[in-house]
Design an enzyme around this catalytic site. Structure first.
Site, short mmCIF file in Angstrom:
data_model
loop_
_atom_site.label_atom_id
_atom_site.label_comp_id
_atom_site.label_asym_id
_atom_site.label_seq_id
_atom_site.Cartn_x
_atom_site.Cartn_y
_atom_site.Cartn_z
N SER A 153 0.86 -1.29 -0.06
CA SER A 153 0.05 -0.04 0.13
C SER A 153 0.63 1.09 0.08
O SER A 153 1.64 1.43 1.00
CB SER A 153 -0.82 -0.17 1.31
OG SER A 153 -1.65 1.14 1.43
N LYS A 179 -1.41 -0.85 -4.51
CA LYS A 179 -2.55 -0.11 -3.89
C LYS A 179 -1.88 1.35 -3.56
O LYS A 179 -0.88 1.57 -3.09
CB LYS A 179 -3.06 -0.77 -2.56
CG LYS A 179 -4.00 0.22 -1.64
CD LYS A 179 -4.63 -0.59 -0.56
CE LYS A 179 -4.79 -0.06 0.66
NZ LYS A 179 -5.50 -0.85 1.85
N LYS A 181 -2.92 4.98 -2.36
CA LYS A 181 -3.94 6.00 -1.53
C LYS A 181 -4.54 6.96 -2.40
O LYS A 181 -3.62 7.81 -3.06
CB LYS A 181 -3.36 6.32 -0.24
CG LYS A 181 -2.88 5.38 0.67
CD LYS A 181 -4.23 4.70 1.35
CE LYS A 181 -3.84 3.58 2.45
NZ LYS A 181 -5.21 3.14 3.23
N ASP A 206 -7.29 3.37 -2.63
CA ASP A 206 -8.11 3.11 -1.32
C ASP A 206 -8.20 4.65 -0.95
O ASP A 206 -7.20 5.47 -0.75
CB ASP A 206 -7.33 2.48 -0.35
CG ASP A 206 -7.79 2.34 1.08
OD1 ASP A 206 -9.09 2.87 1.11
OD2 ASP A 206 -7.16 1.80 1.88
N GLU A 231 -11.27 0.60 -2.82
CA GLU A 231 -11.48 0.48 -1.30
C GLU A 231 -11.92 1.71 -0.65
O GLU A 231 -11.38 2.81 -0.79
CB GLU A 231 -10.05 -0.08 -0.83
CG GLU A 231 -10.14 -0.81 0.61
CD GLU A 231 -8.81 -0.90 1.30
OE1 GLU A 231 -7.85 -1.08 0.17
OE2 GLU A 231 -8.54 -0.88 2.47
N ASP A 256 -13.46 -1.78 3.64
CA ASP A 256 -12.58 -1.84 4.75
C ASP A 256 -13.43 -1.44 6.13
O ASP A 256 -14.18 -1.96 6.67
CB ASP A 256 -11.43 -1.35 4.29
CG ASP A 256 -10.48 -1.10 5.50
OD1 ASP A 256 -10.63 -1.57 6.53
OD2 ASP A 256 -9.37 -0.59 5.25
N LYS A 280 -9.42 -7.21 8.39
CA LYS A 280 -8.51 -6.71 9.49
C LYS A 280 -9.02 -7.12 10.94
O LYS A 280 -10.18 -6.87 11.26
CB LYS A 280 -8.42 -5.07 9.49
CG LYS A 280 -7.79 -4.52 8.35
CD LYS A 280 -7.90 -2.94 8.59
CE LYS A 280 -7.17 -2.51 7.19
NZ LYS A 280 -7.45 -0.95 7.24
N GLY A 308 -3.96 -4.42 6.59
CA GLY A 308 -2.77 -3.94 7.26
C GLY A 308 -3.11 -2.76 8.08
O GLY A 308 -3.89 -1.83 7.70
O1 SMG Z 1 0.09 -2.27 6.79
O2 SMG Z 1 0.53 -2.03 4.84
C1 SMG Z 1 0.01 -1.59 5.84
C2 SMG Z 1 -0.78 -0.55 5.68
C3 SMG Z 1 -2.11 -0.88 4.52
O3 SMG Z 1 -3.03 1.10 3.76
C4 SMG Z 1 -3.07 0.43 4.64
N1 SMG Z 1 -3.86 0.48 5.71
O4 SMG Z 1 -7.12 1.58 5.02
O5 SMG Z 1 -6.21 -0.13 4.49
C5 SMG Z 1 -6.18 1.01 4.97
C6 SMG Z 1 -4.97 1.49 5.78
C7 SMG Z 1 -5.09 1.87 7.08
C8 SMG Z 1 -4.03 2.34 7.93
S1 SMG Z 1 -3.64 4.00 7.24
C9 SMG Z 1 -2.54 4.69 8.58
MG MG Z 2 -8.30 0.55 3.66
#
Ligand code: SMG
Ligand code: MG
Length: 387
Positions: A153, A179, A181, A206, A231, A256, A280, A308
């Site tokens: 991500s 992925k 953001k 996402d 996402e 999510d 999660k 994650g």
């Molecule tokens: O642990 O690789 C990881 C982060 C993956 O993008 C990730 N997590 O919304 O999926 C999500 C985000 C939440 C954490 S953002 C600080």
């Molecule tokens: Mg997410």
């Protein structure tokens, strides 16, 4: 994407003998990310990571509560985790005889909310229960894969060239899915450029709840880029607007934040609010719910993947076990230790092989040894509650 065998896996979530917990420790670690991670809701550079350690009859178990400092992803924070475990959950659990993870779930179920705090305790209990039987976490939950496919991500960056270079280097490392953001102002142009530079990769985005239904036409433009999924585009607690949006998109929506328990997953599938679900363990309150969502999706042939929360190695060892279940047919956000932290809390960091897979630990319990000296070095607070 359908699974060949959609019968529920065999599980052993009970300890060898009923357990009376002698101590519950909440320990806060301070870890600095190798690269700040920016999402639509904010930027993370340093993490305070709440760990949960439980003790009973010469056994111990480790879990991680995945809350952040501020209530930006969801309502919980490091402070609420520490408060609710210390003041409410520890007293409730220390008084009881607990045979299985389900007993932890049931004991805590009358308390509303606080899924990440509950999850930290369930993780620790499963680790302890698995150790009491000489099983790995994967064996205990009935995981079938020895290695799991993983993705990465990538956060919002200062400019497009910087992001494209990160995509290139992670594709070169073998990650099976990238992925990105997104947020208003960092979306179409970014995805167009990434797709143009990497026409064949599995690519997803996402939004962490950054849009509303008023953005439907804007989001429809993403249909042009063959994304694996979008996402959580809309509000963190929404199902109905996602239903309307999914009807107007060709691209699959993956939920999510909105999937907080098995019932929410069932509602989302019944409504058609999403075609994919990210699981999660922390977001849903622990293993009972995470396995429940997995089983529901497996029975309905809905692909799931493991999300994650920038976990340290302890949380990620649990994620690897979860992702070894048969329904996890899409690459998870379970990247190499070095993608997050220069030094992880494990004696052997988690590594991604050139084929974009990570080995599921095979040792007893977590299956990977914790580096106790380093853990002590980065601990900024520890509170132990005793029976
Ligand atoms: O642990 O690789 C990881 C982060 C993956 O993008 C990730 N997590 O919304 O999926 C999500 C985000 C939440 C954490 S953002 C600080
Ligand atoms: Mg997410």
């Amino acid at each position: 994407m359908s699974s060949a065998d959609n019968t529920a896996p065999v599980r052993t979530l009970t300890a060898a003998a009923p357990v009376r917990l002698r101590a519950i420790e909440v320990r806060l670690l301070r870890l600095t990310l190798v690269r700040p991670f920016e999402t639509s809701f904010g930027r993370t550079e340093v993490r305070v990571v709440p760990l949960v350690r439980i003790e009973a009859d010469g056994l111990e178990g480790w879990g991680e509560a995945v809350a952040f400092d501020e209530p930006l992803f969801s309502a919980e924070t490091v402070s609420t985790v520490r408060h609710v475990i210390g003041d409410v959950f520890a007293p409730a659990l220390l008084a009881r005889s607990l045979a299985s993870v389900g007993d932890v779930t049931t004991t805590l179920s009358r308390f509303k909310g606080h899924p990440m705090a509950k999850s930290g305790l369930e993780l620790a209990f499963l680790d302890l229960a698995a150790r009491s039987r000489g099983l790995s976490l994967r064996q205990a939950i009935g995981g079938t894969r020895a290695r799991v496919p993983v993705g990465v991500s990538l956060g919002i960056e200062r400019d497009l060239p910087t992001l494209l270079e990160l995509v290139r280097s992670h594709v070169a490392q073998g990650y099976q899915r990238i992925k990105l953001k997104i947020k208003p102002g960092w979306d179409l142009e970014v995805v167009r450029a990434a797709r143009a530079a990497f026409p064949d990769i599995l690519l997803s985005v996402d939004a962490n709840a950054a849009y509303t239904l008023d953005d439907t036409m804007h989001l429809q433009a993403l249909d042009a880029f063959s994304l694996l999924m979008i996402e959580q585009p809309l509000a963190h607690d929404d199902l109905l607007d996602h239903q309307a949006l999914q009807r107007s998109l060709r691209t699959a929506i993956c939920l999510d934040e909105s999937i907080t328990h098995t019932r929410a997953a069932a509602h989302a599938l019944a409504l058609g609010s999403a075609r994919l679900i990210n699981i999660k363990i922390g977001r849903v309150g622990g293993y009972t719910e995470a396995l429940g969502i997995h089983d529901l999706c497996l029975a309905r042939d809905v692909p799931v993947w493991c999300g994650g929360m920038l976990e340290c190695g302890i949380g990620r060892a649990h994620n690897l076990a979860l992702a070894s279940l048969p329904g996890f047919s899409l690459p998870g956000d379970i990247s190499a230790s070095t993608r997050y932290y220069a030094r992880d809390v494990l004696t052997h960091p988690i590594e991604v092989a050139a084929d974009g897979t990570v080995e599921v630990p095979t040792g007893v319990g977590l299956g990977i040894e914790i580096d106790r000296d380093y853990l002590d070095e980065i601990t900024i607070e520890s509170r132990t509650y005793r029976a």
